[in-house]
Design an enzyme around this catalytic site. Structure first.
Site, PDB file in Angstrom:
ATOM      1  N   ARG A 245       0.806  -1.220   0.000  1.00 59.11           N
ATOM      2  CA  ARG A 245       0.000   0.000   0.000  1.00 59.11           C
ATOM      3  C   ARG A 245       0.844   1.278   0.000  1.00 59.11           C
ATOM      4  O   ARG A 245       0.632   2.190  -0.809  1.00 59.11           O
ATOM      5  CB  ARG A 245      -0.920   0.031   1.245  1.00 59.11           C
ATOM      6  CG  ARG A 245      -2.126  -0.845   1.131  1.00 59.11           C
ATOM      7  CD  ARG A 245      -2.502  -1.387   2.493  1.00 59.11           C
ATOM      8  NE  ARG A 245      -1.507  -2.367   2.863  1.00 59.11           N
ATOM      9  CZ  ARG A 245      -1.624  -3.668   2.588  1.00 59.11           C
ATOM     10  NH1 ARG A 245      -2.706  -4.112   2.033  1.00 59.11           N
ATOM     11  NH2 ARG A 245      -0.663  -4.521   2.900  1.00 59.11           N
ATOM     12  N   THR A 246       1.796   1.357   0.916  1.00 56.10           N
ATOM     13  CA  THR A 246       2.510   2.625   1.102  1.00 56.10           C
ATOM     14  C   THR A 246       3.351   2.972  -0.120  1.00 56.10           C
ATOM     15  O   THR A 246       3.311   4.099  -0.618  1.00 56.10           O
ATOM     16  CB  THR A 246       3.382   2.554   2.371  1.00 56.10           C
ATOM     17  OG1 THR A 246       2.596   2.017   3.432  1.00 56.10           O
ATOM     18  CG2 THR A 246       3.903   3.917   2.759  1.00 56.10           C
TER      19      THR A 246
ATOM     20  N   LYS B 181      25.183  -5.224  -1.452  1.00 49.38           N
ATOM     21  CA  LYS B 181      26.634  -5.435  -1.668  1.00 49.38           C
ATOM     22  C   LYS B 181      27.442  -4.865  -0.511  1.00 49.38           C
ATOM     23  O   LYS B 181      28.661  -4.763  -0.599  1.00 49.38           O
ATOM     24  CB  LYS B 181      27.062  -4.748  -2.967  1.00 49.38           C
ATOM     25  CG  LYS B 181      26.333  -5.219  -4.202  1.00 49.38           C
ATOM     26  CD  LYS B 181      26.785  -4.381  -5.408  1.00 49.38           C
ATOM     27  CE  LYS B 181      25.777  -4.425  -6.518  1.00 49.38           C
ATOM     28  NZ  LYS B 181      25.987  -3.332  -7.470  1.00 49.38           N
TER      29      LYS B 181
ATOM     30  N   HIS C  98       4.765   5.573  11.690  1.00 50.56           N
ATOM     31  CA  HIS C  98       4.280   5.448  10.294  1.00 50.56           C
ATOM     32  C   HIS C  98       3.284   6.614  10.128  1.00 50.56           C
ATOM     33  O   HIS C  98       2.073   6.432  10.113  1.00 50.56           O
ATOM     34  CB  HIS C  98       3.607   4.095  10.121  1.00 50.56           C
ATOM     35  CG  HIS C  98       3.301   3.708   8.702  1.00 50.56           C
ATOM     36  ND1 HIS C  98       3.412   4.574   7.626  1.00 50.56           N
ATOM     37  CD2 HIS C  98       2.881   2.519   8.181  1.00 50.56           C
ATOM     38  CE1 HIS C  98       3.077   3.932   6.518  1.00 50.56           C
ATOM     39  NE2 HIS C  98       2.749   2.693   6.829  1.00 50.56           N
TER      40      HIS C  98
ATOM     41  N   ARG D 182      11.216   3.676   3.770  1.00 48.20           N
ATOM     42  CA  ARG D 182      10.795   2.660   4.747  1.00 48.20           C
ATOM     43  C   ARG D 182      12.031   1.849   5.113  1.00 48.20           C
ATOM     44  O   ARG D 182      12.819   1.458   4.254  1.00 48.20           O
ATOM     45  CB  ARG D 182       9.721   1.744   4.169  1.00 48.20           C
ATOM     46  CG  ARG D 182       9.429   0.561   5.092  1.00 48.20           C
ATOM     47  CD  ARG D 182       8.206  -0.204   4.704  1.00 48.20           C
ATOM     48  NE  ARG D 182       6.997   0.545   4.999  1.00 48.20           N
ATOM     49  CZ  ARG D 182       5.773   0.018   4.959  1.00 48.20           C
ATOM     50  NH1 ARG D 182       5.610  -1.251   4.633  1.00 48.20           N
ATOM     51  NH2 ARG D 182       4.715   0.744   5.236  1.00 48.20           N
TER      52      ARG D 182
HETATM   53  N1   CP Z   1      -0.322  -0.151   5.878  1.00 49.07           N
HETATM   54  C1   CP Z   1       0.882  -0.408   5.316  1.00 49.07           C
HETATM   55  O1   CP Z   1       1.900   0.183   5.680  1.00 49.07           O
HETATM   56  O2   CP Z   1       0.868  -1.377   4.356  1.00 49.07           O
HETATM   57  P1   CP Z   1       2.121  -1.796   3.484  1.00 49.07           P
HETATM   58  O3   CP Z   1       3.091  -2.482   4.426  1.00 49.07           O
HETATM   59  O4   CP Z   1       1.604  -2.721   2.435  1.00 49.07           O
HETATM   60  O5   CP Z   1       2.731  -0.545   2.930  1.00 49.07           O
END
Ligand code: CP
Length: 314
Positions: free
Chosen positions: A58-59, A86, A137, A108
């Site tokens: 999603r993100t 590497k 998040h 991320r």
């Molecule tokens: N909600 C969320 O962070 O989903 P993803 O890990 O798929 O990005």
């Protein structure tokens, strides 16, 4: 200050006005997502690098779509495709990316604090936290709040019950912070191993009984049990977890009949939530995903345009 910036590293440190600014800006961008041609020239000539060193559906997708709908160039780098494999360090990786003069880096990372760390090394680049370890998040909490505002018509006077694996949830932490800023009540619900009593020190109420925890809640948020960590023996097995904390229509109708259901995803059907509830009329789970694009458009816009942030949708 109303706008946000220069980075978005967490919800921590934002004011109520800044949170509402993002929500209001996202509402404006939501309309773009309904057009036949879903594109505005707002960030034309800008470059957004999505550096995802942990998996995401999603993100990452929504940040990429958000950048493209704002006419920015969007480049994705994943852990397995990067020279991190590497032996290159994270700092060297981002310094090399900076040399290519992007306007924003969305990252991320599995380590808490990694996004704050790279922000110290980058200049003239907006850094956006797309989830770092157990820390925060922020865009997830913002899209959750936008979904709540749309569904309930308010963001005040709410009781939010978060059910599941709070211990290893950055989503829980960002939601807890945002609702503390707004003065809402947050209840954390789950077994003591996943929701320890000490979490009360964070400003939440702790419940180990599902029915008591969700009683009268306005929002019930289901968190995934991170079964990949079961070797850490936080719960005996998933069946044992489901026996006590499974969310279905029956338990919601009995204890939180007016609640909306949220989940950041991914959801694991049959373990933490029943399909009939996840797909039913109380569920706003896919609405959250839809709002994710608009919220990420708003965040990219605010951070990349800085003080010049004035929405032009033509
Ligand atoms: N909600 C969320 O962070 O989903 P993803 O890990 O798929 O990005």
């Amino acid at each position: 200050m109303k706008s946000i910036g220069p980075h978005l590293l967490g919800i921590e440190g934002l004011s109520r006005e800044q949170i509402e600014f993002v929500l209001d800006t996202a509402e404006q961008f939501r309309e773009v997502n309904t057009r036949t041609v879903k594109k505005v020239p707002t960030l034309r000539g800008k470059t957004v690098v999505n550096l995802f060193l942990e998996p995401s559906t999603r993100t990452r997708t929504s940040f990429e779509i958000a950048a493209k709908r704002l006419s920015a160039e969007s480049i994705n780098i994943s852990g397995k495709d990067s020279s991190v494999t590497k032996g290159e360090t994270l700092i060297d990786t981002v310094l090399n990316i900076q040399s290519m003069v992007p306007d924003a880096v969305v990252m991320r990372h599995a380590s808490s604090g990694a996004v704050n760390l790279i922000a110290r090394y980058l200049s003239n680049v907006a850094v956006i936290n797309a989830g770092d370890g157990l820390h925060e998040h922020p865009t997830q909490a913002l899209l959750d709040l936008l979904t709540i505002r749309q569904a309930l018509g308010r963001i005040d006077g709410l009781t939010i019950a978060i059910v599941g694996d709070s211990l290893r949830s950055r989503v829980m932490r960002s939601n807890l912070i945002i609702h503390k800023i707004l003065g809402n009540k947050v209840r954390l619900v789950g077994p003591p191993s996943l929701v320890p009593f000490e979490f009360a020190d964070l400003g939440a109420e702790v419940f180990h009984d599902l029915a008591l925890g969700i009683e009268g809640a306005d929002v019930v948020m289901s968190l995934r049990v991170k079964f990949e960590y079961l070797k850490d023996v936080f719960i005996p097995n998933l069946e044992e977890y489901s026996k006590h904390y499974f969310l279905n229509e029956r338990v919601i109708a009995a204890h939180a009949p007016d609640a909306i259901i949220l989940a950041p995803g991914p959801i694991v059907r049959g373990v933490e939530i029943d399909s009939a509830l996840a797909d039913g009329p109380r569920s706003h789970i896919l609405k959250q995903v839809e709002n994710g694009v608009a919220v990420r458009m708003a965040v990219l816009f605010a951070l990349v345009m800085g003080k010049r942030a004035e929405v032009d949708l033509n």
